[in-house]
Design a protein around this motif. Structure first.
Motif, mmCIF file in Angstrom:
data_model
loop_
_atom_site.group_PDB
_atom_site.id
_atom_site.type_symbol
_atom_site.label_atom_id
_atom_site.label_comp_id
_atom_site.label_asym_id
_atom_site.label_seq_id
_atom_site.Cartn_x
_atom_site.Cartn_y
_atom_site.Cartn_z
ATOM 1 N N LEU A 198 0.769 -1.264 -0.099
ATOM 2 C CA LEU A 198 -0.046 0.011 -0.050
ATOM 3 C C LEU A 198 0.826 1.323 -0.081
ATOM 4 C CD1 LEU A 198 -2.660 -0.987 2.368
ATOM 5 C CD2 LEU A 198 -3.260 -0.308 0.148
ATOM 6 N N LEU A 199 2.084 1.282 0.845
ATOM 7 C CA LEU A 199 2.961 2.280 1.038
ATOM 8 C C LEU A 199 3.458 2.513 -0.446
ATOM 9 C CD1 LEU A 199 4.601 2.090 4.315
ATOM 10 C CD2 LEU A 199 2.630 3.606 3.528
ATOM 11 N N LYS A 200 3.943 1.581 -1.197
ATOM 12 C CA LYS A 200 4.600 1.759 -2.350
ATOM 13 C C LYS A 200 3.363 2.118 -3.524
ATOM 14 C CE LYS A 200 7.955 -1.801 -1.832
ATOM 15 N NZ LYS A 200 8.553 -3.239 -2.484
ATOM 16 N N ALA A 201 2.380 1.722 -3.389
ATOM 17 C CA ALA A 201 1.364 2.212 -4.439
ATOM 18 C C ALA A 201 1.212 3.557 -4.093
ATOM 19 C CB ALA A 201 0.034 1.335 -4.378
ATOM 20 N N ARG A 202 1.104 4.031 -3.001
ATOM 21 C CA ARG A 202 0.531 5.667 -2.593
ATOM 22 C C ARG A 202 1.719 6.466 -3.079
ATOM 23 N NH1 ARG A 202 -2.756 5.994 2.957
ATOM 24 N NH2 ARG A 202 -4.527 4.820 2.083
ATOM 25 N N SER A 203 3.095 5.895 -3.147
ATOM 26 C CA SER A 203 4.283 6.513 -3.226
ATOM 27 C C SER A 203 4.216 6.989 -4.663
ATOM 28 C CB SER A 203 5.449 5.896 -2.787
ATOM 29 O OG SER A 203 5.612 4.960 -3.464
ATOM 30 N N ASP A 204 4.229 6.116 -5.546
ATOM 31 C CA ASP A 204 4.271 6.136 -7.133
ATOM 32 C C ASP A 204 2.870 6.264 -7.659
ATOM 33 O OD1 ASP A 204 3.369 3.710 -6.806
ATOM 34 O OD2 ASP A 204 4.824 2.646 -7.700
ATOM 35 N N GLY A 205 1.713 6.182 -6.806
ATOM 36 C CA GLY A 205 0.333 6.672 -7.485
ATOM 37 C C GLY A 205 -0.063 5.527 -8.387
ATOM 38 N N HIS A 256 -1.886 2.939 -7.201
ATOM 39 C CA HIS A 256 -2.970 2.518 -6.740
ATOM 40 C C HIS A 256 -4.222 3.123 -7.413
ATOM 41 C CE1 HIS A 256 -2.642 6.561 -5.032
ATOM 42 N NE2 HIS A 256 -3.742 6.442 -4.896
ATOM 43 N N LEU A 257 -3.967 4.090 -8.224
ATOM 44 C CA LEU A 257 -5.202 4.422 -8.999
ATOM 45 C C LEU A 257 -5.245 3.504 -10.325
ATOM 46 C CD1 LEU A 257 -4.487 8.365 -8.860
ATOM 47 C CD2 LEU A 257 -6.182 7.214 -7.557
ATOM 48 N N ARG A 282 -6.909 0.508 -9.163
ATOM 49 C CA ARG A 282 -8.265 0.376 -9.019
ATOM 50 C C ARG A 282 -8.965 0.354 -10.286
ATOM 51 N NH1 ARG A 282 -10.411 3.192 -4.654
ATOM 52 N NH2 ARG A 282 -12.352 3.267 -5.790
#
Length: 250
Positions: free
Chosen positions: A50-57, A59-60, A63
Motif C-alpha cells: 500500500l505504501l509503495k502504491a501510494r508513493s508512485d500513484g 493505486h489509481l 483500482r
C-alpha cells in the motif's frame, strides 16, 4: 371535470416516486457491493504494498484495472454481462457420460507380466513349421503365375517371411547366449564371486563367433565371405564416380 385529471397526475407522481426509490435502492446496493469488494481486495494487500502504491500513484491504476476486469451484475435479478470477444462453445454437455478409460496391456499390471521365454516356447511352432511351409507354398505359386501384380505380392510376402525367420533366429541365439551366461554366473556367485552382466555388444560378438564356428564346421566360410564381398562391392559401386564424356575423345 378536473378531478379525474388530478387523480391521474397523482398516480403518475406516485409511480415516478416508486421508480426513483427502486433506482436509489439498486444504486445503493451496487455501491455497497463495490465497497465490500474494495475492502476485500485491500484486506489481502500488505501494508508495504500500500505504501509503495501510494508513493508512485499506482493505486489509481490498480483500482481502474480492477473495475474494468470486474465481470458482475449491477443487480442480482439482471443477467451476467459476458465479453463478446470470447466465442461461445458450440458443444454443450447435456448428459454426463462416463469417461472411457483406454488400457494398454503392455503397461498394465492387471494384464500380468510378459514371460518372454514362455511366449517363445508357446509360439515356436510358427517359426519352426508354419512360416517355412508357407514360404515353400509361395515359391510354388511364384513359378506357376505370370501376372506381374501377383508376382510382386508373392515376392514381398516371401521377403517378409525371410525377415521374420532371420529375426527370430537372432533372438533365439541371443536368448541362448544370455541363458548360458546366467547359468555360469549363478555357479560363480555360489563361490562368492560378484555377478557380471553381459552388454549387448558382448552378446553380438558371441553371436558372430557362434555363426563363424557353424560356417566353419559346415565348410561354407569361403562361400559366405565371397557372397558378403560381392554385396559390399555392389554397395560401393553405387557411389563410384564416373568419368565425364569428353568431346575431344570422340
Amino acid at each position: 371535470m378536473k378531478k379525474p385529471n388530478n387523480a391521474t397526475a397523482g398516480s403518475s407522481k406516485t409511480k415516478f416516486k416508486e421508480e426513483s426509490e427502486e433506482d436509489n435502492k439498486t444504486t445503493s446496493v451496487t455501491s455497497s457491493e463495490e465497497e465490500e469488494e474494495i475492502e476485500r481486495e485491500l484486506a489481502e494487500i500488505t501494508f508495504e504494498d500500500l505504501l509503495k502504491a501510494r508513493s508512485d500513484g499506482s493505486h489509481l491504476v490498480y483500482r481502474k484495472n480492477s473495475q474494468e476486469k470486474k465481470a458482475g451484475r449491477a443487480n442480482k435479478n439482471r443477467p451476467m454481462e459476458v465479453s463478446a470477444k470470447k466465442p461461445v462453445s458450440r458443444f454443450r454437455e447435456v448428459v454426463q457420460a462416463p469417461k472411457r478409460v483406454v488400457r494398454d496391456p503392455r503397461f498394465e499390471s492387471l494384464c500380468g507380466n510378459l514371460d518372454v521365454e514362455g511366449f517363445r516356447k508357446r509360439y515356436d511352432f510358427l517359426f519352426e513349421n508354419t512360416l517355412p511351409a508357407e514360404k515353400e507354398e509361395l515359391k510354388k505359386q511364384l513359378k506357376k503365375t505370370n501376372d506381374p501384380n501377383a508376382v510382386d505380392k508373392l515376392k514381398k510376402r516371401i521377403s517378409w517371411i525371410d525377415k521374420q525367420l532371420r529375426f527370430e533366429s537372432t533372438k533365439s541365439t541371443d536368448a541362448a547366449i544370455l541363458a548360458e551366461h546366467k547359468k555360469k554366473e549363478r555357479e560363480a556367485a555360489k563361490h562368492g564371486k560378484r555377478p557380471f552382466y553381459l552388454k549387448n555388444s558382448e552378446i553380438r560378438k558371441q553371436r558372430l563367433i557362434e555363426k563363424y564356428n557353424k560356417l566353419k564346421g559346415s565348410g561354407k566360410v569361403e562361400s559366405f565371405i565371397e557372397k558378403r564381398r560381392r554385396k559390399n562391392a555392389a554397395k560401393d559401386h553405387k557411389y563410384m564416380p564416373y568419368r565425364r564424356p569428353n568431346n575431344n575423345d570422340q
